[in-house]
Design a protein around this motif. Structure first.
Motif, PDB file in Angstrom:
ATOM      1  N   LEU B   9       6.249  87.342  38.440  1.00 21.00           N
ATOM      2  CA  LEU B   9       4.927  86.724  38.570  1.00 21.00           C
ATOM      3  C   LEU B   9       4.475  86.685  40.022  1.00 21.00           C
ATOM      4  O   LEU B   9       5.239  86.334  40.917  1.00 21.00           O
ATOM      5  N   LYS B  10       3.215  87.056  40.218  1.00 25.48           N
ATOM      6  CA  LYS B  10       2.611  86.920  41.550  1.00 25.48           C
ATOM      7  C   LYS B  10       1.714  85.685  41.569  1.00 25.48           C
ATOM      8  O   LYS B  10       1.528  85.065  42.595  1.00 25.48           O
ATOM      9  N   ASP B  11       1.144  85.368  40.410  1.00 24.71           N
ATOM     10  CA  ASP B  11       0.219  84.245  40.287  1.00 24.71           C
ATOM     11  C   ASP B  11       1.009  82.997  39.863  1.00 24.71           C
ATOM     12  O   ASP B  11       1.529  82.929  38.750  1.00 24.71           O
ATOM     13  N   LYS B  12       1.084  82.014  40.763  1.00 23.35           N
ATOM     14  CA  LYS B  12       1.902  80.829  40.506  1.00 23.35           C
ATOM     15  C   LYS B  12       1.456  80.051  39.263  1.00 23.35           C
ATOM     16  O   LYS B  12       2.256  79.371  38.632  1.00 23.35           O
ATOM     17  N   SER B  13       0.169  80.166  38.927  1.00 20.96           N
ATOM     18  CA  SER B  13      -0.316  79.384  37.788  1.00 20.96           C
ATOM     19  C   SER B  13       0.295  79.874  36.474  1.00 20.96           C
ATOM     20  O   SER B  13       0.227  79.186  35.459  1.00 20.96           O
ATOM     21  N   LEU B  14       0.880  81.081  36.482  1.00 19.93           N
ATOM     22  CA  LEU B  14       1.528  81.588  35.255  1.00 19.93           C
ATOM     23  C   LEU B  14       2.973  81.089  35.115  1.00 19.93           C
ATOM     24  O   LEU B  14       3.590  81.248  34.063  1.00 19.93           O
ATOM     25  N   GLU B  15       3.520  80.498  36.178  1.00 21.22           N
ATOM     26  CA  GLU B  15       4.953  80.147  36.168  1.00 21.22           C
ATOM     27  C   GLU B  15       5.392  79.266  34.990  1.00 21.22           C
ATOM     28  O   GLU B  15       6.451  79.493  34.418  1.00 21.22           O
ATOM     29  N   MET B 258       5.615 100.447  32.900  1.00 23.56           N
ATOM     30  CA  MET B 258       5.344  99.314  33.779  1.00 23.56           C
ATOM     31  C   MET B 258       3.859  99.009  33.797  1.00 23.56           C
ATOM     32  O   MET B 258       3.021  99.880  33.541  1.00 23.56           O
ATOM     33  N   ALA B 259       3.545  97.752  34.098  1.00 23.92           N
ATOM     34  CA  ALA B 259       2.154  97.330  34.218  1.00 23.92           C
ATOM     35  C   ALA B 259       2.052  96.393  35.403  1.00 23.92           C
ATOM     36  O   ALA B 259       2.941  95.574  35.630  1.00 23.92           O
ATOM     37  N   GLU B 260       0.985  96.531  36.165  1.00 20.10           N
ATOM     38  CA  GLU B 260       0.794  95.635  37.306  1.00 20.10           C
ATOM     39  C   GLU B 260      -0.650  95.149  37.355  1.00 20.10           C
ATOM     40  O   GLU B 260      -1.588  95.926  37.155  1.00 20.10           O
ATOM     41  N   THR B 261      -0.813  93.855  37.572  1.00 19.37           N
ATOM     42  CA  THR B 261      -2.131  93.268  37.843  1.00 19.37           C
ATOM     43  C   THR B 261      -1.979  92.398  39.090  1.00 19.37           C
ATOM     44  O   THR B 261      -0.898  92.331  39.675  1.00 19.37           O
TER      45      THR B 261
END
Lengths: 228, 298
Positions: B9-15, B258-261
């Motif tokens: 995860l790059k977006d902390k809100s998804l943690e 792989m997928a990246e956003t």
């Protein structure tokens, strides 16, 4: 036009409906939504039908296709159009490994890139890839045409029989018994037709290099009888 | 076959959703291997504390009274949180080795699945759905995680033979494929003092990477060396405390997507594993190239 939503309908219902089409009937049209990477979508069709798949598919999409026109508006997993006999399959995105493997006929157009082993053991299919192809493509290819607008990976055409390979970009390396060949007028004509069939108008056949079999690998040579 | 998944995860809100997202991904891959399943989750860093994930074939007996016995053995801050056949023991960061030694004496049947400051590992024989439910993985939050569902080839179907394998602090690896030089490598790594629990080929790959990182390499450099030194088929997904890596052998028969956003990097053996991720429609989706190292770090 029948619409199959694979989020709510069993894949088998779609394929059974496609198999029930009359092979001598009028051209039908199907739409498939939410394929969500499902395997074996639209396999084994043997009738005139346009199938529009809105999304990415998993393994073996359009396998064994006969007559049908199948378009995937997304990416395709391994083995797309494997063993196709006739018809046309278009992938708007990328295709995974062994696209068009062992296929006897028809046209496979991949508008993105194809990964490794594209056209492995192809037996008469025409494959046009607008992007690049991965390693070991056209391995043991027997007949048909592989057209690549981009680059090819390692060991292109290894142990090739009689298929023709046309590459517009760079080839990382050629496989055993695969060699560069002259583009004769009949090849320019053939390639022009293949590009036109694939809907490509902005690329000229003269921009490609032809590769094929040196015909040394699989011939019995009487001078080598002692070694056999 | 085997199915592997990973989510960084790059977006902390998804943690808070990491466990749920990773569980859905792994359950979708059940068709690729029904023998056993496992998951490694990287959670929040607790200052100066470390975790040991342990497993017992007889958890009721083994975990009872263990906190008190560990404290009596000198692990003064030990606390234990049982979860089915596993338990997480939290200790002071400098007491991992002492705890491991005490466990060996107090509970010889208990196995240490992994150690580190943030990583927990859960794995068992059975279908992914059952294994994930048993350990309540959906409730877990974290920064990254990897999962595996196994179709056994190189060693027996046992809890210890399940993936992920961990051979170093906060390090773990899942593998789709089979190695052919793992016996030689196991002997060499044992001579270097790296401990392995099983006869499994994938554990050797994990131990190999641990050995390379012990020499000072980062994850990317260790994976690059693996391309030279490991023989066989592999798609690996590897986690470290702050990193996430992927590498495939040069033949690349074992599938990978792989997928990246902006919010995450995701790995699946098949695209099907990724379809429930938020924003997947607009993600960059690609097949990792053969013999090419990919890694991300927080």
């Amino acid at each position: 036009m029948p619409v199959f939503d694979l989020a709510t309908t069993e894949l088998r219902a779609l394929n059974a409906s496609l198999h029930a089409l009359d092979k001598n009937g009028e051209n039908a049209e199907f739409e498939v939504i939410n394929p969500r990477g499902a395997h074996a979508v639209a396999v084994g069709i043997d009738a005139p039908v346009d199938v529009h798949i809105k999304g990415s598919v998993g393994y073996y999409c359009a396998g064994m296709n006969e007559t049908a026109n199948i378009t995937v508006h997304g990416h395709a997993g391994p083995g797309v159009a494997e063993n196709m006999m006739s018809g046309k399959v278009v992938i708007k995105g990328d295709a995974s490994q062994y696209a068009g493997a062992t296929a006897h006929g028809g046209l496979l157009v991949i508008e993105g890139n194809a990964s490794s082993r594209c056209g492995i053991s192809m037996k008469g299919i025409d494959i046009v890839v607008k992007g690049n192809i991965g390693h070991m493509s056209a391995f043991m290819a027997q007949s048909g045409n592989l057209v690549v607008l981009g680059d090819a990976g390692d060991a292109l055409g290894d142990s090739l029989y009689e298929a023709r390979l046309f590459v517009r970009g760079k080839v990382k390396s050629l496989g055993a018994d695969c060699i560069k060949k002259d583009m004769r007028p009949e090849h320019i004509e053939l390639l022009g037709k293949l590009l036109s069939d694939a809907g490509i108008t902005d690329v000229k056949p003269e921009e490609f290099t032809r590769y094929g079999s040196a015909r040394q690998l699989y011939n019995f040579n009487i001078d080598n009888a002692d070694a056999y | 076959m085997c199915g592997i998944v990973g989510l960084f995860l790059k977006d902390k809100s998804l943690e808070p959703q990491l466990g749920t997202l990773l569980s859905e991904m792994l359950v979708t891959m059940t068709d690729r291997g029904p023998d056993s399943a496992g998951i490694a989750i990287y959670g929040a860093d607790q200052n100066n504390l470390a975790k040991l994930t342990i497993q017992s074939p007889d958890p009721e007996t083994d975990f009872a009274g263990l906190t008190d016995e560990l404290r009596a053995a000198g692990i003064s801050n030990a606390s234990i949180l049982p979860k089915s056949t596993h338990a997480v023991i939290t200790v002071a960061a400098d007491q991992i080795d002492a705890t491991r030694k005490a466990l060996g004496e107090l509970r010889p049947n208990v196995r240490v699945m992994g150690t580190g400051s943030v990583m927990e590992i859960y794995k068992e024989v059975g279908l992914p759905k059952d294994v994930l439910e048993r350990f309540k993985i959906s409730d877990m939050s974290g920064t990254h995680g990897i999962g595996h569902t196994r179709m056994a080839t190189e060693s027996a179907v046992t809890t210890l033979g399940a993936h992920p394998f961990s051979t170093g602090l906060d390090q773990c690896l899942v593998h789709n494929g089979s190695l052919s030089n793992h016996n030689n490598l196991r002997r060499e790594l044992s001579h270097q003092g790296i401990h392995m629990e099983t006869e499994n080929d994938s554990e050797v790959a994990a131990a190999y990477l641990t050995g390379e990182m012990d020499k000072g390499k980062n994850l990317g450099e260790a994976l690059t060396s693996a391309l030279d030194d490991l023989d066989g088929f592999f798609t690996f997904v590897v986690g470290t405390k702050s990193g996430f890596g992927v590498v495939r052998d040069p033949i690349a028969c074992k599938p990978a997507v792989m997928a990246e956003t902006d919010a995450y990097v995701a790995f699946g053996s098949e695209y099907r594993a990724l379809v429930n991720l938020p924003g997947i429609e607009d993600a960059r989706v690609w097949e990792p190239e053969p013999a090419t190292v990919y890694f991300w770090e927080h």
